[in-house]
Scaffold this motif. Structure first.
Motif, PDB file in Angstrom:
ATOM      1  N   SER A 190       0.064  -4.043 -12.215  1.00  0.00           N
ATOM      2  CA  SER A 190      -1.256  -4.291 -12.132  1.00  0.00           C
ATOM      3  C   SER A 190      -1.522  -5.627 -12.735  1.00  0.00           C
ATOM      4  O   SER A 190      -2.375  -6.611 -12.246  1.00  0.00           O
ATOM      5  N   TRP A 191      -1.001  -6.105 -13.794  1.00  0.00           N
ATOM      6  CA  TRP A 191      -1.119  -7.439 -14.594  1.00  0.00           C
ATOM      7  C   TRP A 191      -0.662  -8.566 -13.500  1.00  0.00           C
ATOM      8  O   TRP A 191      -1.273  -9.658 -13.583  1.00  0.00           O
ATOM      9  N   ALA A 192       0.466  -8.342 -12.816  1.00  0.00           N
ATOM     10  CA  ALA A 192       0.900  -9.554 -12.035  1.00  0.00           C
ATOM     11  C   ALA A 192       0.022  -9.382 -11.001  1.00  0.00           C
ATOM     12  O   ALA A 192      -0.267 -10.470 -10.368  1.00  0.00           O
ATOM     13  N   VAL A 193      -0.575  -8.163 -10.216  1.00  0.00           N
ATOM     14  CA  VAL A 193      -1.380  -8.417  -9.032  1.00  0.00           C
ATOM     15  C   VAL A 193      -2.572  -9.001  -9.477  1.00  0.00           C
ATOM     16  O   VAL A 193      -3.146  -9.842  -8.390  1.00  0.00           O
ATOM     17  N   GLU A 194      -3.058  -9.091 -10.273  1.00  0.00           N
ATOM     18  CA  GLU A 194      -4.164  -9.570 -10.846  1.00  0.00           C
ATOM     19  C   GLU A 194      -4.338 -11.041 -11.225  1.00  0.00           C
ATOM     20  O   GLU A 194      -5.109 -11.537 -11.473  1.00  0.00           O
ATOM     21  N   SER A 195      -3.050 -11.490 -11.566  1.00  0.00           N
ATOM     22  CA  SER A 195      -2.857 -12.731 -12.188  1.00  0.00           C
ATOM     23  C   SER A 195      -2.883 -13.971 -10.637  1.00  0.00           C
ATOM     24  O   SER A 195      -2.190 -13.541  -9.893  1.00  0.00           O
ATOM     25  N   GLY A 196      -3.590 -14.860 -10.928  1.00  0.00           N
ATOM     26  CA  GLY A 196      -3.710 -15.942  -9.838  1.00  0.00           C
ATOM     27  C   GLY A 196      -2.623 -16.715  -9.992  1.00  0.00           C
ATOM     28  O   GLY A 196      -2.069 -17.661  -8.937  1.00  0.00           O
ATOM     29  N   ARG A 197      -1.556 -16.489 -10.806  1.00  0.00           N
ATOM     30  CA  ARG A 197      -0.340 -17.483 -10.810  1.00  0.00           C
ATOM     31  C   ARG A 197       0.876 -16.868 -10.116  1.00  0.00           C
ATOM     32  O   ARG A 197       1.929 -17.239  -9.931  1.00  0.00           O
ATOM     33  N   SER A 198       0.816 -15.401  -9.981  1.00  0.00           N
ATOM     34  CA  SER A 198       1.764 -14.678  -9.222  1.00  0.00           C
ATOM     35  C   SER A 198       1.358 -14.232  -7.785  1.00  0.00           C
ATOM     36  O   SER A 198       0.206 -14.249  -7.542  1.00  0.00           O
ATOM     37  N   ARG A 199       2.562 -14.012  -7.174  1.00  0.00           N
ATOM     38  CA  ARG A 199       2.439 -13.714  -5.841  1.00  0.00           C
ATOM     39  C   ARG A 199       2.343 -12.110  -5.516  1.00  0.00           C
ATOM     40  O   ARG A 199       2.186 -11.734  -4.513  1.00  0.00           O
ATOM     41  N   ASN A 200       2.489 -11.665  -6.605  1.00  0.00           N
ATOM     42  CA  ASN A 200       2.629 -10.144  -6.655  1.00  0.00           C
ATOM     43  C   ASN A 200       1.188  -9.662  -6.072  1.00  0.00           C
ATOM     44  O   ASN A 200       0.221 -10.054  -6.315  1.00  0.00           O
ATOM     45  N   HIS A 201       1.453  -8.567  -5.179  1.00  0.00           N
ATOM     46  CA  HIS A 201       0.263  -8.129  -4.650  1.00  0.00           C
ATOM     47  C   HIS A 201       0.263  -6.526  -4.219  1.00  0.00           C
ATOM     48  O   HIS A 201       1.465  -5.964  -4.566  1.00  0.00           O
ATOM     49  N   LEU A 202      -0.867  -5.881  -4.002  1.00  0.00           N
ATOM     50  CA  LEU A 202      -0.825  -4.518  -3.880  1.00  0.00           C
ATOM     51  C   LEU A 202      -2.168  -4.048  -2.923  1.00  0.00           C
ATOM     52  O   LEU A 202      -2.916  -4.691  -3.067  1.00  0.00           O
ATOM     53  N   VAL A 228       3.528  -1.815   9.464  1.00  0.00           N
ATOM     54  CA  VAL A 228       3.572  -0.400   9.216  1.00  0.00           C
ATOM     55  C   VAL A 228       3.175  -0.178   7.931  1.00  0.00           C
ATOM     56  O   VAL A 228       2.385   0.790   7.741  1.00  0.00           O
ATOM     57  N   ASP A 229       3.386  -0.949   6.887  1.00  0.00           N
ATOM     58  CA  ASP A 229       2.855  -0.903   5.430  1.00  0.00           C
ATOM     59  C   ASP A 229       1.624  -1.851   5.338  1.00  0.00           C
ATOM     60  O   ASP A 229       1.449  -2.477   4.620  1.00  0.00           O
ATOM     61  N   ASP A 230       0.483  -1.265   6.254  1.00  0.00           N
ATOM     62  CA  ASP A 230      -0.606  -2.189   6.526  1.00  0.00           C
ATOM     63  C   ASP A 230      -1.489  -2.394   5.114  1.00  0.00           C
ATOM     64  O   ASP A 230      -2.137  -3.205   4.871  1.00  0.00           O
ATOM     65  N   ASP A 231      -1.285  -1.150   4.374  1.00  0.00           N
ATOM     66  CA  ASP A 231      -2.218  -1.000   3.201  1.00  0.00           C
ATOM     67  C   ASP A 231      -1.642  -1.980   2.024  1.00  0.00           C
ATOM     68  O   ASP A 231      -2.663  -3.061   1.562  1.00  0.00           O
ATOM     69  N   VAL A 232      -0.465  -2.102   1.728  1.00  0.00           N
ATOM     70  CA  VAL A 232       0.202  -3.031   0.953  1.00  0.00           C
ATOM     71  C   VAL A 232       0.000  -4.745   1.424  1.00  0.00           C
ATOM     72  O   VAL A 232      -0.305  -5.484   0.771  1.00  0.00           O
ATOM     73  N   ARG A 233       0.061  -4.725   2.811  1.00  0.00           N
ATOM     74  CA  ARG A 233       0.118  -6.007   3.295  1.00  0.00           C
ATOM     75  C   ARG A 233      -1.266  -6.639   3.561  1.00  0.00           C
ATOM     76  O   ARG A 233      -1.647  -7.649   3.499  1.00  0.00           O
ATOM     77  N   LEU A 234      -2.471  -5.842   3.465  1.00  0.00           N
ATOM     78  CA  LEU A 234      -3.756  -6.176   3.212  1.00  0.00           C
ATOM     79  C   LEU A 234      -3.869  -6.807   1.935  1.00  0.00           C
ATOM     80  O   LEU A 234      -4.623  -7.624   1.890  1.00  0.00           O
ATOM     81  N   GLY A 235      -3.492  -6.442   0.847  1.00  0.00           N
ATOM     82  CA  GLY A 235      -3.536  -6.782  -0.563  1.00  0.00           C
ATOM     83  C   GLY A 235      -2.819  -8.241  -0.349  1.00  0.00           C
ATOM     84  O   GLY A 235      -3.227  -9.055  -0.997  1.00  0.00           O
ATOM     85  N   GLU A 236      -1.661  -8.318   0.129  1.00  0.00           N
ATOM     86  CA  GLU A 236      -0.885  -9.533   0.413  1.00  0.00           C
ATOM     87  C   GLU A 236      -1.825 -10.615   1.072  1.00  0.00           C
ATOM     88  O   GLU A 236      -1.743 -12.008   0.536  1.00  0.00           O
ATOM     89  N   MET A 237      -2.285 -10.254   2.004  1.00  0.00           N
ATOM     90  CA  MET A 237      -3.000 -11.148   2.922  1.00  0.00           C
ATOM     91  C   MET A 237      -4.175 -11.622   2.081  1.00  0.00           C
ATOM     92  O   MET A 237      -4.566 -12.721   2.011  1.00  0.00           O
ATOM     93  N   MET A 238      -5.095 -10.893   1.282  1.00  0.00           N
ATOM     94  CA  MET A 238      -6.302 -11.238   0.717  1.00  0.00           C
ATOM     95  C   MET A 238      -5.910 -12.115  -0.494  1.00  0.00           C
ATOM     96  O   MET A 238      -6.488 -13.080  -0.796  1.00  0.00           O
TER      97      MET A 238
END
Length: 396
Positions: A190-202, A228-238
């Motif tokens: 979660s901390w990486a997903v929320e960080s603007g310096r990381s590309r990690n997404h969810l 196929v993994d549209d939910d994770v990729r939605l987070g990546e796109m946003m």
């Protein structure tokens, strides 16, 4: 073995330390907000042959509080069981529920992403401000959506996702889900997903909340048409488009019975596992090998390793126990499941390899009785990655 055991120890210790330092946020702990402005939120979900759980899910959506003017769009995507009749009956009871019926699937789209696009298309162009995408088997507490939207507003987020509480069945299910959740958390902290310096997404299909204007600007479902993994990729796109992502734990507020039985879970990740690694054999091989080393290695090194490897392995197992203890509120699982990591890892790895084998044997991914050709899916993955990279280049 000694070097590998020390590397694995560093991985588990780092994850444990980050869990201790970075406080996770719980939807149930957020304050109950005041009613939101009228028409702030629309909830959209797709359903295909969901008769078993769709009434309970839809009634929980209709029971959402503090959301005056809430619109709910249910998209019936070619259902052949009792789903259509249930949705029609519920829509007759409550005018806030609109049912959209899909008769055919256009080329170049998955059933779910096409259905969600069609559901979103029923909303007025300028409103609502927030869109909540969920699944037809998820159940919300009465103020779950309002708490999430209020938090997203306060955090100036454009995307918020919530880990649902999983309804577990027997021991095999708990073992599989416990390890799968541990690995998923390790891959998407979660901390990486929320960080603007990381590309990690969810992104999690049970609860993906987006600011509508930002979602449309990022490309909407056209960007995810064959993901196929549209939910994770939605987070990546946003996130790639420059938005701020937030992650909440949904225990007691967002619940789902994902699959039934251990065999159901193995079949359940049949379509997503390979897609989650970008349909790449190389990446899938590397990641499953890393998973095996991290989860199975410590037990092997306790028997066959050097003294240093044995000490490191004991420390790794202790770290896994501590991590599972910290995850207990969200997982509802005993920390002792960490002691069975080798067995659990073997099951998850088998499910991933089965996903790869079936995809290549069938020439694509079968989802809801529909075959999506492997070549088309791979081409979409390449195009999607190019768009993601283009977003990041624009931000430099």
């Amino acid at each position: 073995m000694t070097a590998a055991s020390l590397v694995v120890l560093l991985v588990w210790v780092r994850f444990l330390v980050m869990m201790l330092i970075c406080r996770r946020r719980w939807l149930a702990d957020l304050p109950r907000p005041a009613p939101l402005p009228h028409g702030s939120v629309a909830l959209v979900f797709a359903a295909r042959d969901e008769a078993a759980g769709i009434e309970a899910a839809t009634r929980s959506f209709l029971a959402q509080e503090l959301l005056p003017g809430l619109r709910i769009v249910a998209v019936d995507d070619r259902s052949e069981d009792g789903t259509s009749a249930i949705l029609a009956r519920l829509a007759a009871e409550d005018p806030r529920l609109e049912v959209v019926t899909i008769a055919s699937l256009p080329e170049g789209w998955l059933g779910k992403t096409h259905a969600l696009r069609e559901g979103m298309g029923r909303l007025a162009p300028a409103e609502p401000r927030w869109l909540l995408f969920t699944d037809a088997d998820v159940r919300f507490a009465p103020d779950a959506a309002a708490r999430a939207v209020a938090y997203a507003e306060a955090a100036s987020a454009t995307h918020l996702t919530v880990y649902p509480e999983m309804d577990h069945g027997g021991f095999g299910e708990r073992l599989f889900v416990g390890f799968f959740g541990l690995m998923f958390g390790l891959g998407h902290p979660s901390w990486a997903v929320e960080s603007g310096r990381s590309r990690n997404h969810l992104g999690i299909g049970a609860f993906n909340l987006v600011r509508r204007e930002a979602f449309v600007a990022a490309g909407g479902f056209a960007h995810l048409s064959l993901s196929v993994d549209d939910d994770v990729r939605l987070g990546e796109m946003m996130k790639a488009a420059g938005g701020a992502s937030r992650v909440l734990q949904g225990t007691d507020m967002v619940k789902v019975r994902w699959q039934n039985g251990l065999a159901g879970y193995i079949r359940g990740i049949e379509k997503n596992a390979y897609a989650g690694f970008g349909l790449s054999l190389v990446r899938t091989t590397v990641m499953t090998a890393a998973m095996a080393i991290a989860a199975i290695g410590p037990s092997l090194w306790l028997v066959f390793g050097s003294a240093t490897a044995r000490i490191a392995s004991c420390a790794s197992i202790a770290a896994m126990l501590a991590i599972m203890t910290l995850m207990r509120r969200s997982s509802r699982l005993s920390p002792a499941h960490a002691l069975l990591a080798p067995a659990a890892a073997s099951l998850v790895i088998w499910a991933i390899l089965r996903s790869v084998w079936l995809t290549h044997r069938r020439g694509g991914i079968v989802w809801r009785r529909q075959l999506y050709a492997f070549a088309a899916l791979r081409a979409h993955v390449r195009e999607r990655q190019e768009r993601v990279e283009a977003f990041y280049r624009l931000r430099r």
